[in-house]
Design a protein around this motif. Structure first.
Motif, PDB file in Angstrom:
ATOM      1  N   ARG A  91     -31.375   2.067   5.398  1.00  0.00           N
ATOM      2  CA  ARG A  91     -30.756   1.545   4.150  1.00  0.00           C
ATOM      3  C   ARG A  91     -31.714   0.254   3.810  1.00  0.00           C
ATOM      4  N   ALA A  92     -31.916  -0.287   2.536  1.00  0.00           N
ATOM      5  CA  ALA A  92     -32.475  -1.417   2.328  1.00  0.00           C
ATOM      6  C   ALA A  92     -31.557  -2.461   2.544  1.00  0.00           C
ATOM      7  N   ASP A  93     -30.330  -2.255   2.760  1.00  0.00           N
ATOM      8  CA  ASP A  93     -29.312  -3.491   3.150  1.00  0.00           C
ATOM      9  C   ASP A  93     -29.179  -3.669   4.490  1.00  0.00           C
ATOM     10  N   ARG A  94     -30.028  -2.950   5.510  1.00  0.00           N
ATOM     11  CA  ARG A  94     -29.853  -2.844   6.973  1.00  0.00           C
ATOM     12  C   ARG A  94     -31.266  -2.964   7.458  1.00  0.00           C
ATOM     13  N   LEU A  95     -32.215  -3.573   6.886  1.00  0.00           N
ATOM     14  CA  LEU A  95     -33.460  -3.616   7.484  1.00  0.00           C
ATOM     15  C   LEU A  95     -33.523  -4.604   8.361  1.00  0.00           C
ATOM     16  N   PRO A  96     -34.041  -4.138   9.710  1.00  0.00           N
ATOM     17  CA  PRO A  96     -34.300  -4.818  11.041  1.00  0.00           C
ATOM     18  C   PRO A  96     -35.671  -6.032  10.856  1.00  0.00           C
ATOM     19  N   ALA A  97     -35.358  -6.513  11.870  1.00  0.00           N
ATOM     20  CA  ALA A  97     -36.637  -7.392  12.085  1.00  0.00           C
ATOM     21  C   ALA A  97     -37.605  -6.494  12.464  1.00  0.00           C
ATOM     22  N   GLY A 115     -35.644 -22.608   4.651  1.00  0.00           N
ATOM     23  CA  GLY A 115     -36.997 -23.463   4.999  1.00  0.00           C
ATOM     24  C   GLY A 115     -38.195 -21.995   5.104  1.00  0.00           C
ATOM     25  N   VAL A 116     -37.301 -20.954   5.252  1.00  0.00           N
ATOM     26  CA  VAL A 116     -38.626 -19.814   5.481  1.00  0.00           C
ATOM     27  C   VAL A 116     -38.633 -19.019   4.430  1.00  0.00           C
ATOM     28  N   ALA A 117     -39.932 -18.641   4.020  1.00  0.00           N
ATOM     29  CA  ALA A 117     -39.985 -17.393   2.866  1.00  0.00           C
ATOM     30  C   ALA A 117     -39.279 -16.257   2.827  1.00  0.00           C
ATOM     31  N   PRO A 118     -38.586 -15.817   1.775  1.00  0.00           N
ATOM     32  CA  PRO A 118     -37.719 -14.645   1.957  1.00  0.00           C
ATOM     33  C   PRO A 118     -38.544 -13.343   2.495  1.00  0.00           C
ATOM     34  N   ALA A 119     -38.183 -12.427   3.251  1.00  0.00           N
ATOM     35  CA  ALA A 119     -38.702 -11.284   3.728  1.00  0.00           C
ATOM     36  C   ALA A 119     -38.642 -10.287   2.448  1.00  0.00           C
ATOM     37  N   ALA A 120     -39.530  -9.614   2.436  1.00  0.00           N
ATOM     38  CA  ALA A 120     -39.595  -8.726   1.264  1.00  0.00           C
ATOM     39  C   ALA A 120     -39.187  -6.922   1.927  1.00  0.00           C
ATOM     40  N   ALA A 121     -39.446  -6.956   2.889  1.00  0.00           N
ATOM     41  CA  ALA A 121     -39.228  -5.398   3.587  1.00  0.00           C
ATOM     42  C   ALA A 121     -38.687  -5.395   5.068  1.00  0.00           C
ATOM     43  N   TYR A 122     -38.133  -6.600   5.628  1.00  0.00           N
ATOM     44  CA  TYR A 122     -37.549  -6.658   6.827  1.00  0.00           C
ATOM     45  C   TYR A 122     -36.592  -7.992   6.697  1.00  0.00           C
ATOM     46  N   SER A 123     -36.188  -8.121   7.806  1.00  0.00           N
ATOM     47  CA  SER A 123     -34.992  -9.347   8.274  1.00  0.00           C
ATOM     48  C   SER A 123     -35.797 -10.388   9.303  1.00  0.00           C
ATOM     49  N   HIS A 124     -35.876 -11.427   8.619  1.00  0.00           N
ATOM     50  CA  HIS A 124     -36.129 -12.416   9.504  1.00  0.00           C
ATOM     51  C   HIS A 124     -35.483 -12.558  11.025  1.00  0.00           C
ATOM     52  N   VAL A 125     -34.393 -12.330  10.635  1.00  0.00           N
ATOM     53  CA  VAL A 125     -33.301 -12.541  11.928  1.00  0.00           C
ATOM     54  C   VAL A 125     -32.297 -11.524  11.919  1.00  0.00           C
ATOM     55  N   ARG A 151     -39.511   4.796   7.155  1.00  0.00           N
ATOM     56  CA  ARG A 151     -38.483   4.154   7.669  1.00  0.00           C
ATOM     57  C   ARG A 151     -37.402   4.206   6.586  1.00  0.00           C
ATOM     58  N   ASP A 152     -38.003   3.956   5.477  1.00  0.00           N
ATOM     59  CA  ASP A 152     -36.898   3.916   4.436  1.00  0.00           C
ATOM     60  C   ASP A 152     -35.950   5.201   4.123  1.00  0.00           C
ATOM     61  N   ALA A 153     -36.414   6.248   4.808  1.00  0.00           N
ATOM     62  CA  ALA A 153     -35.710   7.527   4.696  1.00  0.00           C
ATOM     63  C   ALA A 153     -34.655   7.507   5.745  1.00  0.00           C
ATOM     64  N   ALA A 166     -30.156   8.062  19.397  1.00  0.00           N
ATOM     65  CA  ALA A 166     -28.794   9.311  19.739  1.00  0.00           C
ATOM     66  C   ALA A 166     -28.659   9.172  21.170  1.00  0.00           C
ATOM     67  N   ALA A 167     -29.856   9.540  21.706  1.00  0.00           N
ATOM     68  CA  ALA A 167     -29.421   9.599  23.261  1.00  0.00           C
ATOM     69  C   ALA A 167     -28.748   8.218  23.850  1.00  0.00           C
ATOM     70  N   ALA A 168     -28.893   7.331  23.465  1.00  0.00           N
ATOM     71  CA  ALA A 168     -28.250   6.108  23.750  1.00  0.00           C
ATOM     72  C   ALA A 168     -26.915   5.603  23.057  1.00  0.00           C
ATOM     73  N   GLY A 169     -26.481   6.611  22.223  1.00  0.00           N
ATOM     74  CA  GLY A 169     -25.253   6.200  21.495  1.00  0.00           C
ATOM     75  C   GLY A 169     -25.592   5.379  20.159  1.00  0.00           C
ATOM     76  N   ALA A 170     -26.734   5.465  19.709  1.00  0.00           N
ATOM     77  CA  ALA A 170     -27.073   4.448  18.593  1.00  0.00           C
ATOM     78  C   ALA A 170     -27.532   5.194  17.368  1.00  0.00           C
ATOM     79  N   THR A 171     -27.614   4.452  16.361  1.00  0.00           N
ATOM     80  CA  THR A 171     -28.169   4.916  14.925  1.00  0.00           C
ATOM     81  C   THR A 171     -29.322   3.924  14.421  1.00  0.00           C
ATOM     82  N   PHE A 172     -29.904   4.245  13.609  1.00  0.00           N
ATOM     83  CA  PHE A 172     -30.780   3.407  12.915  1.00  0.00           C
ATOM     84  C   PHE A 172     -30.045   2.201  12.227  1.00  0.00           C
TER      85      PHE A 172
END
Length: 132
Positions: A100-106, A12-22, A95-97, A66-72
């Motif tokens: 990855r396109a398959d791991r886009l955040p909200a 019921g929500v239009a697809p997101a083009a450049a992010y993930s809704h959830v 952001r795209d650099a 990285a300081a928190a042990g995380a990556t993009f």
């Protein structure tokens, strides 16, 4: 790394083009304060240059994660504060650099009247979830 699930188009929500809704996952929550285009000495990078500022902001985000042990790959939410929506192509390119396109955040993008100093064109904050 945490196991994250991205839902770009909930029913019921239009697809997101450049992010993930959830984006959801389990693990440690990491909040990264809004980052500005400052180098490690606190000097402005890219006066009047949105692409240069965006690259520096994403490099600062990378270092903070990285300081928190995380990556993009662990980022679940980005918030973009820009002084002009015309800067968003530069933000998206930076952001795209890093993401990855398959791991886009909200994501949310907000045009603001001003940031802490007039030479800053953008500020970007991140939330991540890191596996236990």
């Amino acid at each position: 790394m945490s196991e994250l699930t991205r839902i770009p188009a909930p029913d019921g929500v239009a697809p997101a083009a450049a992010y993930s809704h959830v984006v959801l996952g389990t693990g440690r929550f990491v909040a990264v304060s809004g980052q500005l285009a400052l180098d490690e000495d606190g000097k402005l990078v890219g006066a009047g240059d949105p692409p240069a500022q965006a690259r520096q902001v994403f490099e600062n985000l990378r270092r903070c994660l990285a300081a928190a042990g995380a990556t993009f790959d662990d980022v679940v939410k980005l918030t973009f504060f820009v002084t002009d929506m015309a800067h968003m192509p530069a933000v998206r390119a930076a952001r795209d650099a890093h993401i990855r396109a398959d791991r886009l955040p909200a994501a949310s993008a907000v045009q603001v009247a001003a940031l802490v100093r007039p030479e800053f064109l953008m500020e970007i904050e991140a939330y991540a979830v890191v596996g236990e």
